[in-house]
Scaffold this motif. Structure first.
Motif: not given
Length: 262
Positions: A228-238
């Motif tokens: 979620d941290k990576f997804g939110n930071k880079f606008d990725l669907l993780l």
């Protein structure tokens, strides 16, 4: 510690519970490239045990891959978190991660040699039964262990967690030695329905023993608590999915137990 306290500790907590997982930085070579891995095992276990290779996500050899290695070590295996990029290289941005992963994928001969170098290192470790080797991988690593199975490497089990499925070199009948497990998020935008259909057809045609599990609602990187941290930071669907993470790990555990008789 006084004698009474020591006696109480030994009575309430068996010696096996007091054993600690050992983690070691390891450096190995493939051609001119220096690889930096991480080896984990329980040094209280006397007999040789199966070895498990752990292949990292596209971010590179990081703490997450190491944590999975330590988890496997606590289960009684010796696990090696491998380095597929060389020199322990890591990415902190998707553009770099994609570039690193792409460089490896475009030269599968080099990728195979790097994986084999890790496999050779693990198989000769003093704690490992050399003939009992399996591999698991996450995202980039999941696709990578599937490719190693397709190439017929001498692996007992290969398990891909939210990994890529397409390949330019489909498995040929009789080549794959490993049992294959794939754990996929049903809502993973990077894995298309046609990818799944093609993969299943490939495995069926090649006569591979395999299973494919789709977790409803799970997205890409569902096993990684940092998703979620990576997804939110880079606008990725993780997105991390605790239920799918737990279920897939239990399925892996059962499969390993079935193969190695634990």
């Amino acid at each position: 510690m006084n004698r009474f306290v020591l006696t109480w500790v030994m009575c309430c907590f068996p010696l096996t519970a007091l054993s600690a997982v050992v983690g070691e930085e390891v450096v190995y070579q493939q051609g001119d490239t220096r690889m930096k891995g991480y080896l984990a095992y329980d040094d209280a276990i006397q007999e040789k045990r199966p070895g498990i290779l752990v292949v990292h996500e596209w971010w590179g050899h990081n703490a997450y891959a190491r944590s999975r290695s330590k988890q496997l070590a606590a289960m009684g295996y010796t696990a090696l978190a491998v380095d597929m990029y060389g020199d322990g290289k890591q990415a902190d941005h998707p553009k770099d991660a994609g570039r690193f992963a792409g460089e490896v994928k475009k030269n599968m001969e080099t990728a195979s040699a790097r994986f084999q170098a890790a496999m050779d290192l693990l198989s000769v470790h003093q704690t490992v039964a050399a003939s009992d080797i399996s591999a698991i991988g996450y995202c980039f690593g999941g696709g990578m262990v599937l490719e190693m199975a397709r190439r017929g490497l001498d692996l007992d089990l290969v398990s891909s967690f939210h990994g890529s499925l397409p390949t330019s070199t489909p498995a040929a009948k009789g080549v794959v030695k490993a049992e294959v497990l794939v754990f996929n998020g049903a809502d993973d935008p990077f894995v298309k329905p046609e990818h799944i259909e093609a993969f299943k057809a490939e495995m069926d045609q090649a006569g591979v023993k395999y299973s494919f599990t789709n977790y409803p609602g799970a997205k890409h990187s569902f096993t990684n608590p940092e998703a979620d941290k990576f997804g939110n930071k880079f606008d990725l669907l993780l997105q991390y999915d605790p239920s799918a993470d737990k279920q897939s790990w239990q399925a892996l555990t059962q499969a390993l137990d079935g193969i190695y008789g634990k």
